[in-house]
Scaffold this active site. Sequence first.
Site, PDB file in Angstrom:
ATOM      1  N   LYS A 129      29.715  43.101 -27.307  1.00 31.92           N
ATOM      2  CA  LYS A 129      29.403  43.982 -28.414  1.00 31.92           C
ATOM      3  C   LYS A 129      28.845  45.313 -27.920  1.00 31.92           C
ATOM      4  CE  LYS A 129      27.581  40.034 -31.057  1.00 31.92           C
ATOM      5  NZ  LYS A 129      27.023  39.091 -30.027  1.00 31.92           N
ATOM      6  N   GLY A 130      28.268  45.298 -26.723  1.00 36.79           N
ATOM      7  CA  GLY A 130      27.448  46.425 -26.279  1.00 36.79           C
ATOM      8  C   GLY A 130      28.122  47.780 -26.315  1.00 36.79           C
ATOM      9  N   GLU A 170      33.013  50.356 -21.281  1.00 37.70           N
ATOM     10  CA  GLU A 170      31.910  49.398 -21.102  1.00 37.70           C
ATOM     11  C   GLU A 170      30.575  50.084 -21.362  1.00 37.70           C
ATOM     12  OE1 GLU A 170      31.212  46.486 -20.935  1.00 37.70           O
ATOM     13  OE2 GLU A 170      32.462  45.264 -19.630  1.00 37.70           O
ATOM     14  N   ASP A 171      29.586  49.291 -21.761  1.00 41.53           N
ATOM     15  CA  ASP A 171      28.238  49.844 -21.867  1.00 41.53           C
ATOM     16  C   ASP A 171      27.564  49.842 -20.497  1.00 41.53           C
ATOM     17  OD1 ASP A 171      28.200  47.082 -21.945  1.00 41.53           O
ATOM     18  OD2 ASP A 171      26.466  46.956 -23.264  1.00 41.53           O
ATOM     19  N   ASP A 180      27.569  45.878 -13.952  1.00 41.50           N
ATOM     20  CA  ASP A 180      26.509  45.315 -13.113  1.00 41.50           C
ATOM     21  C   ASP A 180      27.115  44.722 -11.852  1.00 41.50           C
ATOM     22  OD1 ASP A 180      23.811  45.409 -13.670  1.00 41.50           O
ATOM     23  OD2 ASP A 180      23.987  44.071 -15.370  1.00 41.50           O
ATOM     24  N   PHE A 232      15.771  46.263 -16.144  1.00 45.66           N
ATOM     25  CA  PHE A 232      16.362  45.799 -17.390  1.00 45.66           C
ATOM     26  C   PHE A 232      16.235  46.906 -18.437  1.00 45.66           C
ATOM     27  CE2 PHE A 232      17.003  43.515 -21.265  1.00 45.66           C
ATOM     28  CZ  PHE A 232      17.848  42.467 -20.941  1.00 45.66           C
ATOM     29  N   ASP A 283      21.154  45.234 -25.234  1.00 44.24           N
ATOM     30  CA  ASP A 283      20.238  44.394 -26.017  1.00 44.24           C
ATOM     31  C   ASP A 283      19.263  43.608 -25.162  1.00 44.24           C
ATOM     32  OD1 ASP A 283      22.400  42.589 -25.049  1.00 44.24           O
ATOM     33  OD2 ASP A 283      21.312  41.087 -26.223  1.00 44.24           O
ATOM     34  N   ARG A 299      19.818  47.099 -29.760  1.00 44.37           N
ATOM     35  CA  ARG A 299      21.085  47.805 -29.526  1.00 44.37           C
ATOM     36  C   ARG A 299      21.122  49.126 -30.280  1.00 44.37           C
ATOM     37  NH1 ARG A 299      24.784  44.142 -27.128  1.00 44.37           N
ATOM     38  NH2 ARG A 299      24.605  41.993 -27.826  1.00 44.37           N
TER      39      ARG A 299
HETATM   40  C1  PRP Z   1      27.497  43.256 -20.397  1.00 47.44           C
HETATM   41  C2  PRP Z   1      28.444  44.437 -20.330  1.00 47.44           C
HETATM   42  C3  PRP Z   1      29.578  43.943 -19.486  1.00 47.44           C
HETATM   43  C4  PRP Z   1      28.897  42.941 -18.567  1.00 47.44           C
HETATM   44  C5  PRP Z   1      28.709  43.578 -17.235  1.00 47.44           C
HETATM   45  O1  PRP Z   1      27.860  42.430 -21.440  1.00 47.44           O
HETATM   46  O2  PRP Z   1      28.899  44.828 -21.597  1.00 47.44           O
HETATM   47  O3  PRP Z   1      30.585  43.340 -20.257  1.00 47.44           O
HETATM   48  O4  PRP Z   1      27.630  42.610 -19.135  1.00 47.44           O
HETATM   49  O5  PRP Z   1      28.133  42.695 -16.341  1.00 47.44           O
HETATM   50  P1  PRP Z   1      28.796  42.344 -14.939  1.00 47.44           P
HETATM   51  O6  PRP Z   1      29.207  43.615 -14.295  1.00 47.44           O
HETATM   52  O7  PRP Z   1      27.661  41.665 -14.210  1.00 47.44           O
HETATM   53  O8  PRP Z   1      29.946  41.416 -15.181  1.00 47.44           O
HETATM   54  P2  PRP Z   1      26.900  41.314 -22.055  1.00 47.44           P
HETATM   55  O9  PRP Z   1      27.267  39.998 -21.459  1.00 47.44           O
HETATM   56  O10 PRP Z   1      25.489  41.744 -21.938  1.00 47.44           O
HETATM   57  O11 PRP Z   1      27.391  41.259 -23.585  1.00 47.44           O
HETATM   58  P3  PRP Z   1      27.093  42.274 -24.804  1.00 47.44           P
HETATM   59  O12 PRP Z   1      27.922  43.509 -24.545  1.00 47.44           O
HETATM   60  O13 PRP Z   1      27.538  41.555 -26.022  1.00 47.44           O
HETATM   61  O14 PRP Z   1      25.610  42.580 -24.799  1.00 47.44           O
END
Ligand code: PRP
Length: 178
Positions: free
Chosen positions: A46-47, A102-103, A106, A155, A162, A168
């Site tokens: 969702k981010g 992407e938001d 990581d 964080f 979120d 968010r």
């Molecule tokens: C976040 C972000 C990416 C992922 C990145 O999603 O939107 O999809 O983590 O992490 P990585 O590089 O370690 O794979 P999240 O799981 O927090 O879901 P959300 O967008 O619904 O908050």
Amino acid sequence: MSTPSIPGIERVLFTEEQIDQRIREVAAEITGRYAGRTLKLIGVLKGSIFFLTALARYIDVPVKVDFLAISSFSNKSGSPGVVRIAKDLDDAIEGEDVILVEDIVDTGFTLRYLLQTLAGRAPNSLAVCTFLDRNSRRIVQVPVDFRCFEIPDRFVVGFGLDYNQLYRNLSYVAVMKP
Ligand code: PRP
């Protein structure tokens, strides 16, 4: 901006004004790169929706949007990075110029999986645009074509990111207390 009175928040990392300014710059880069073409922005729920909508409004080529959702979990041996599509795109991307939005990037596991999956659907081009890049946590190398901000290994919440599904909707990005 003074530190907001929200429990758990340590300090503001990027203000609403800084975010808006940077998104305009990245949108201008994208507009230049895709001049004369139609672009499809794919948001990862969702981010990314907050960033995607802000970005799309400053892009000056025709834009379509679509969304997918993923779920990620650890495998039996406890290693992270197992990703699957929980909600797929509504439409095909064959022959289209696609930017995956992407938001945050990581470890890179999510992006690696999505790029492999989407590349298999024969888009004309496939690029990545992320709001935040926490490069210090990268485990797998992934290409990031457009990024707004590099962030430290802390964080963060706000502008789509979120904490237990909250925060968010903050118009700024803030660092949570350890
Ligand atoms: C976040 C972000 C990416 C992922 C990145 O999603 O939107 O999809 O983590 O992490 P990585 O590089 O370690 O794979 P999240 O799981 O927090 O879901 P959300 O967008 O619904 O908050």
